[in-house]
Design a protein around this motif. Sequence first.
Motif, mmCIF file in Angstrom:
data_model
loop_
_atom_site.group_PDB
_atom_site.id
_atom_site.type_symbol
_atom_site.label_atom_id
_atom_site.label_comp_id
_atom_site.label_asym_id
_atom_site.label_seq_id
_atom_site.Cartn_x
_atom_site.Cartn_y
_atom_site.Cartn_z
ATOM 1 N N SER A 287 46.204 45.933 37.017
ATOM 2 C CA SER A 287 45.820 44.541 37.280
ATOM 3 C C SER A 287 45.923 44.224 38.766
ATOM 4 O O SER A 287 45.081 43.506 39.316
ATOM 5 C CB SER A 287 46.691 43.577 36.467
ATOM 6 O OG SER A 287 48.040 43.616 36.891
ATOM 7 N N LEU B 4 38.030 43.260 33.672
ATOM 8 C CA LEU B 4 37.071 42.927 34.725
ATOM 9 C C LEU B 4 35.976 42.007 34.189
ATOM 10 O O LEU B 4 35.610 41.015 34.843
ATOM 11 C CB LEU B 4 36.460 44.202 35.283
ATOM 12 C CG LEU B 4 35.355 44.037 36.333
ATOM 13 C CD1 LEU B 4 35.886 43.339 37.574
ATOM 14 C CD2 LEU B 4 34.764 45.395 36.694
ATOM 15 N N VAL C 247 45.625 46.498 41.200
ATOM 16 C CA VAL C 247 44.507 47.226 41.804
ATOM 17 C C VAL C 247 43.211 46.454 41.627
ATOM 18 O O VAL C 247 42.394 46.331 42.554
ATOM 19 C CB VAL C 247 44.385 48.632 41.188
ATOM 20 C CG1 VAL C 247 43.077 49.304 41.619
ATOM 21 C CG2 VAL C 247 45.575 49.503 41.584
ATOM 22 N N LEU C 248 43.007 45.899 40.435
ATOM 23 C CA LEU C 248 41.793 45.134 40.150
ATOM 24 C C LEU C 248 41.722 43.891 41.029
ATOM 25 O O LEU C 248 40.663 43.587 41.603
ATOM 26 C CB LEU C 248 41.773 44.742 38.673
ATOM 27 C CG LEU C 248 40.485 44.123 38.124
ATOM 28 C CD1 LEU C 248 39.315 45.071 38.318
ATOM 29 C CD2 LEU C 248 40.660 43.790 36.644
ATOM 30 N N VAL D 61 43.229 43.306 43.946
ATOM 31 C CA VAL D 61 43.035 43.681 45.353
ATOM 32 C C VAL D 61 41.603 44.160 45.583
ATOM 33 O O VAL D 61 40.961 43.809 46.584
ATOM 34 C CB VAL D 61 44.044 44.775 45.766
ATOM 35 C CG1 VAL D 61 43.720 45.307 47.162
ATOM 36 C CG2 VAL D 61 45.466 44.224 45.729
ATOM 37 N N GLY D 62 41.082 44.961 44.650
ATOM 38 C CA GLY D 62 39.724 45.459 44.788
ATOM 39 C C GLY D 62 38.690 44.352 44.806
ATOM 40 O O GLY D 62 37.777 44.347 45.644
ATOM 41 N N LEU D 63 38.825 43.391 43.898
ATOM 42 C CA LEU D 63 37.886 42.260 43.863
ATOM 43 C C LEU D 63 38.004 41.409 45.123
ATOM 44 O O LEU D 63 36.998 40.929 45.657
ATOM 45 C CB LEU D 63 38.146 41.407 42.622
ATOM 46 C CG LEU D 63 37.733 42.034 41.284
ATOM 47 C CD1 LEU D 63 38.202 41.166 40.122
ATOM 48 C CD2 LEU D 63 36.228 42.234 41.218
ATOM 49 N N ASP D 64 39.229 41.231 45.598
ATOM 50 C CA ASP D 64 39.433 40.447 46.815
ATOM 51 C C ASP D 64 38.756 41.115 48.007
ATOM 52 O O ASP D 64 38.086 40.449 48.814
ATOM 53 C CB ASP D 64 40.929 40.286 47.075
ATOM 54 C CG ASP D 64 41.219 39.284 48.183
ATOM 55 O OD1 ASP D 64 40.749 38.134 48.091
ATOM 56 O OD2 ASP D 64 41.906 39.648 49.156
ATOM 57 N N LEU D 65 38.880 42.420 48.112
ATOM 58 C CA LEU D 65 38.249 43.143 49.214
ATOM 59 C C LEU D 65 36.722 43.082 49.112
ATOM 60 O O LEU D 65 36.027 42.965 50.128
ATOM 61 C CB LEU D 65 38.715 44.602 49.224
ATOM 62 C CG LEU D 65 40.178 44.827 49.609
ATOM 63 C CD1 LEU D 65 40.544 46.302 49.474
ATOM 64 C CD2 LEU D 65 40.452 44.334 51.024
ATOM 65 N N LEU D 66 36.199 43.154 47.904
ATOM 66 C CA LEU D 66 34.754 43.039 47.722
ATOM 67 C C LEU D 66 34.254 41.672 48.174
ATOM 68 O O LEU D 66 33.195 41.554 48.796
ATOM 69 C CB LEU D 66 34.389 43.270 46.250
ATOM 70 C CG LEU D 66 34.395 44.719 45.770
ATOM 71 C CD1 LEU D 66 34.147 44.768 44.266
ATOM 72 C CD2 LEU D 66 33.335 45.538 46.509
ATOM 73 N N ARG E 196 37.812 33.701 46.251
ATOM 74 C CA ARG E 196 38.821 34.765 46.267
ATOM 75 C C ARG E 196 40.094 34.324 45.566
ATOM 76 O O ARG E 196 40.654 35.062 44.737
ATOM 77 C CB ARG E 196 39.139 35.159 47.715
ATOM 78 C CG ARG E 196 38.019 35.909 48.427
ATOM 79 C CD ARG E 196 38.316 36.065 49.909
ATOM 80 N NE ARG E 196 39.568 36.788 50.136
ATOM 81 C CZ ARG E 196 40.185 36.856 51.312
ATOM 82 N NH1 ARG E 196 39.676 36.219 52.367
ATOM 83 N NH2 ARG E 196 41.303 37.540 51.445
ATOM 84 N N THR F 21 40.665 48.212 31.482
ATOM 85 C CA THR F 21 40.374 47.699 32.826
ATOM 86 C C THR F 21 38.985 47.071 32.877
ATOM 87 O O THR F 21 38.795 45.999 33.463
ATOM 88 C CB THR F 21 40.473 48.834 33.862
ATOM 89 O OG1 THR F 21 41.766 49.442 33.788
ATOM 90 C CG2 THR F 21 40.258 48.301 35.268
#
Length: 214
Positions: free
Chosen positions: A187, A23, A189-190, A192-197, A143, A19
């Motif tokens: 992938s 990233l 989760v990664l 979605v997490g980056l998008d939210l950040l 994004r 992961t």
Amino acid sequence: MTIRWDWIAGNLDEIAAATLDHLQLTLIAVGIGFALSLVLGLAAYRWRRLYGPIAGTAGLLYTIPSLALFAVLVPFTGLTVLTAEIGLVSYTLLILVRGIVSGLDAVPRDAVEAATGMGYTAGQRLARVEMPLAVPVIVTAVRLATVTTVGLVMVTALIGEGGLGQLMLRGFNRSFPTMIYVGVVMSVVLAVGLDLLLVGLQRLLTPWSRVRPA
């Protein structure tokens, strides 16, 4: 198909390493792509006749299938991170250049004229007025480029990179679905997490957007 939870529990270090690798490949590609796109986008915005050639070249790169692009690059750069990053960066350019130019085009002319009337130079107007007001559109493009790149990193597993893509590839080769499922889920989760950040970063950079009219 049954998921082997015992394998997941016993291989958390491997999953975390894959992961993290995924990233890093994503952030490097988007970071370099944004830097290049910012230069190209500002040039196209300033000298409009350049927009067609720049967007056309970026569009041509975007349409090249990833496997074909890697096949062209490998004889020159080998099965390396450089090969993966050249391909990944090239796929970000069209999205980011268009986003930057569109964001600047969307800045209200009244704001630009007001800044000019206040004595701002072209550079000051760009830095203090146009770029800040263009942030929402630009971040939206970042994004999209980021989420797209997370998916494309999977393909680089075919040249020895790929992070979670490597995990999935080994799962296919071993006919072990658990590794495939883990790669897919992580992938997502990664991404979605980056998008939210990035959504959080946009809110931080545009505090005026959170102010509700009375």
